[in-house]
Design a protein around this motif. Structure first.
Motif, PDB file in Angstrom:
ATOM      1  N   ASP A 256      27.781  39.040  38.152  1.00 29.12           N
ATOM      2  CA  ASP A 256      28.958  39.459  37.386  1.00 29.12           C
ATOM      3  C   ASP A 256      30.234  39.175  38.176  1.00 29.12           C
ATOM      4  OD1 ASP A 256      30.472  40.583  35.375  1.00 29.12           O
ATOM      5  OD2 ASP A 256      30.055  42.666  35.931  1.00 29.12           O
ATOM      6  N   PRO A 257      30.427  37.892  38.585  1.00 23.94           N
ATOM      7  CA  PRO A 257      31.614  37.592  39.411  1.00 23.94           C
ATOM      8  C   PRO A 257      32.881  37.390  38.604  1.00 23.94           C
ATOM      9  CG  PRO A 257      30.340  35.600  39.080  1.00 23.94           C
ATOM     10  CD  PRO A 257      29.598  36.707  38.387  1.00 23.94           C
ATOM     11  N   SER A 258      32.751  37.265  37.283  1.00 25.23           N
ATOM     12  CA  SER A 258      33.928  36.999  36.446  1.00 25.23           C
ATOM     13  C   SER A 258      33.625  37.501  35.041  1.00 25.23           C
ATOM     14  CB  SER A 258      34.213  35.488  36.425  1.00 25.23           C
ATOM     15  OG  SER A 258      33.138  34.804  35.792  1.00 25.23           O
ATOM     16  N   ASP A 259      34.356  36.978  34.062  1.00 25.80           N
ATOM     17  CA  ASP A 259      34.124  37.376  32.669  1.00 25.80           C
ATOM     18  C   ASP A 259      32.880  36.715  32.090  1.00 25.80           C
ATOM     19  OD1 ASP A 259      36.359  38.972  32.666  1.00 25.80           O
ATOM     20  OD2 ASP A 259      37.687  37.391  31.928  1.00 25.80           O
ATOM     21  N   ASN A 260      32.269  35.806  32.853  1.00 21.30           N
ATOM     22  CA  ASN A 260      31.100  35.085  32.370  1.00 21.30           C
ATOM     23  C   ASN A 260      29.827  35.632  33.000  1.00 21.30           C
ATOM     24  OD1 ASN A 260      33.511  32.911  32.769  1.00 21.30           O
ATOM     25  ND2 ASN A 260      32.368  32.504  30.896  1.00 21.30           N
ATOM     26  N   VAL A 261      28.741  35.638  32.221  1.00 25.73           N
ATOM     27  CA  VAL A 261      27.437  36.010  32.758  1.00 25.73           C
ATOM     28  C   VAL A 261      26.854  34.798  33.476  1.00 25.73           C
ATOM     29  CG1 VAL A 261      25.109  36.802  32.192  1.00 25.73           C
ATOM     30  CG2 VAL A 261      27.051  37.623  30.857  1.00 25.73           C
ATOM     31  N   VAL A 262      26.435  34.971  34.717  1.00 22.81           N
ATOM     32  CA  VAL A 262      25.768  33.890  35.449  1.00 22.81           C
ATOM     33  C   VAL A 262      24.358  34.345  35.822  1.00 22.81           C
ATOM     34  CG1 VAL A 262      27.945  32.982  36.324  1.00 22.81           C
ATOM     35  CG2 VAL A 262      26.678  34.611  37.706  1.00 22.81           C
TER      36      VAL A 262
END
Length: 480
Positions: A256-262
């Motif tokens: 969860d490093p940004s608004d995107n799921v990785v």
């Protein structure tokens, strides 16, 4: 009575302050957990005194102690007493046993109750037979009432996701994506709970909360899962999940490093995780953790479960690109964290719990700066000594001015002594406190101090971190 007690508290507080400011040598972390605790002072007393202080049964093994303690922990009791026929308590073995006491009818015990402890302290009395009375003080991530609300949220979420008909790997994917999309990292570092991330309106917590949420949802969904502690440039928590008889790592916080799921830390093996995570050996010895990543995409593609088709596999090119950019910044943050002890003047071999707290707060602020600087500034950062000097020196100057110095001044004040007295009286009556010597009170007082200093650090960080980050980011962006 109050004046006498306060005078006594001042003396005991000085002992605690000495531990805080000078040594930290009696502070420790329980192996296999993130629980901070103060090593106990044990006083020898007569058999008659001992018998007058405790009338209940004496326990004889870490497992028996764990069973007794679990009852108090499940109710989130802040103070309690336990007696043993041993002269000391193997606290690591006790808490490992608590994690293994798993009632399949509930997800509130085992890892959830062990992971829901922030810190503890205890002191004891021993008689000529080696029997020990231990008085405990606990600090939890959330209250018993909040745990009930988390359970209600868990049922609601799992119903919404429709996981009952999914395969295990599809359940993990659906829950992982939901948590990463819902929860944001608590920039104030104050909330460590599942409640803060899953149930509270802010949906914000730190790694401990992420891992507890994943444990709660996966366990309630019927997927074998454990809460795992270790080191990832500092104390950190994540999970292991069992798929097809093997265990795999899952770190929802780092996905969860940004608004995107990785999916960089989604069902991966030891070979990849060990590059930046160090798992406590307790878990590696106890569980058959795979060395290789799980090919979860193939499992979903080949699944003969028609309901698994509802689980998306592909990411858009934009999501992939944004995920790569976020990962580049996360990688840079971890590299810079490796030099943080030197910048803060902390020697690793003598680092204590307060050093760790301060370092963790600084790491988060440094991380937010990296995440928020412009693309141009980030691209220039490595090769610009002036930018790196601003990043370290100016940031630390502001952290000292707005966060650390006010805390130090408060600890030295009479107001702080009054505060500790009030906190103690919330859990102990004055007569009980008078029976403690200064040495006996110090480890318990240290828990109150640690909790209070932690809250002060969180409060100051919450109030000033955005200002510090914006000030430094504006400086760095202007240097390009």
């Amino acid at each position: 009575m109050k004046n006498v007690m306060k005078a006594f508290l001042v003396a005991a507080a000085l002992v605690g302050s000495f531990l805080l400011c000078e040594t930290g040598s009696e502070a420790a972390t329980i192996k296999g957990t993130m629980i901070e605790y103060q090593k106990p002072v044990i006083k020898r007393i007569s058999d008659k005194q001992w018998a007058s202080m405790y009338k209940g049964a004496k326990l004889d093994s870490p497992k028996a102690i764990a069973k007794k303690m679990k009852k108090y922990l499940m109710k989130r009791k802040k103070t309690f007493t336990i007696a043993t026929n041993r002269s000391n308590i193997d606290i690591d073995a006790v808490f490992n046993a608590i994690g293994e006491l798993d009632d399949k009818k509930t997800s509130d015990d085992a890892d959830f109750v062990k992971g829901g402890i922030l810190s503890l302290g205890w002191s004891g009395y021993i008689n000529s037979k080696g029997n020990l009375i231990s008085n405990w003080k606990m600090v939890y991530t959330e209250s018993a009432a909040q745990v009930k609300k988390v359970n209600k949220s868990s049922k609601s979420v799992l119903k919404k996701l429709g996981v009952s008909k999914l395969s295990d790997v599809a359940k993990v994917k659906a829950i992982h994506d939901y948590v990463v999309d819902l929860v944001t990292y608590d920039d104030s570092l104050q909330d460590h709970s599942a409640y803060g991330g899953l149930t509270a309106s802010k949906h914000s917590t730190v790694c401990q909360g992420y891992a507890l949420i994943m444990y709660k949802l996966l366990t309630d969904a019927g997927v074998p899962c454990h809460y795992v502690d270790g080191d990832a440039g500092g104390p950190h928590a994540w999970n292991i999940v069992k798929i097809n008889k093997k265990w795999y790592y899952l770190d929802a916080t780092w996905d969860d490093p940004s608004d995107n799921v990785v999916y960089d830390y989604f069902l991966i093996g030891e070979s990849r995780l060990k590059n930046d995570h160090k798992t406590d050996k307790y878990y590696k010895q106890k569980y058959n953790i795979s060395s290789k990543d799980l090919d979860w995409v193939s499992l979903l593609e080949k699944s003969d479960n028609p309901d698994d088709e509802s689980i998306p596999i592909d990411q858009t090119d934009e999501d992939i690109e944004n995920g790569k950019k976020a990962l580049e910044r996360e990688t840079k943050i971890r590299e810079l964290n490796d030099t943080l002890n030197e910048e803060l003047g902390i020697e690793e071999e003598t680092e204590d719990n307060y050093d760790t707290l301060i370092k963790d707060a600084c790491k988060k602020i440094f991380g937010f700066i990296i995440q928020n600087m412009s693309d141009e500034a980030f691209a220039s950062f490595d090769n610009n000594d002036g930018m790196r000097n601003v990043f370290y020196k100016d940031t630390l100057g502001l952290i000292n001015e707005y966060i650390l110095n006010p805390i130090t001044e408060y600890i030295d004040s009479d107001e702080y002594t009054d505060r500790l007295f009030e906190l103690l009286l919330n859990d102990f009556d004055e007569e009980s406190l008078v029976n403690f010597t200064e040495d006996e009170l110090a480890p318990i007082l240290e828990v109150y101090m640690f909790e209070d200093v932690t809250n002060m650090l969180y409060s100051q960080t919450k109030e000033y971190s955005s200002f510090i980050v914006k000030t430094i980011v504006d400086k760095l962006n202007s240097m390009v």
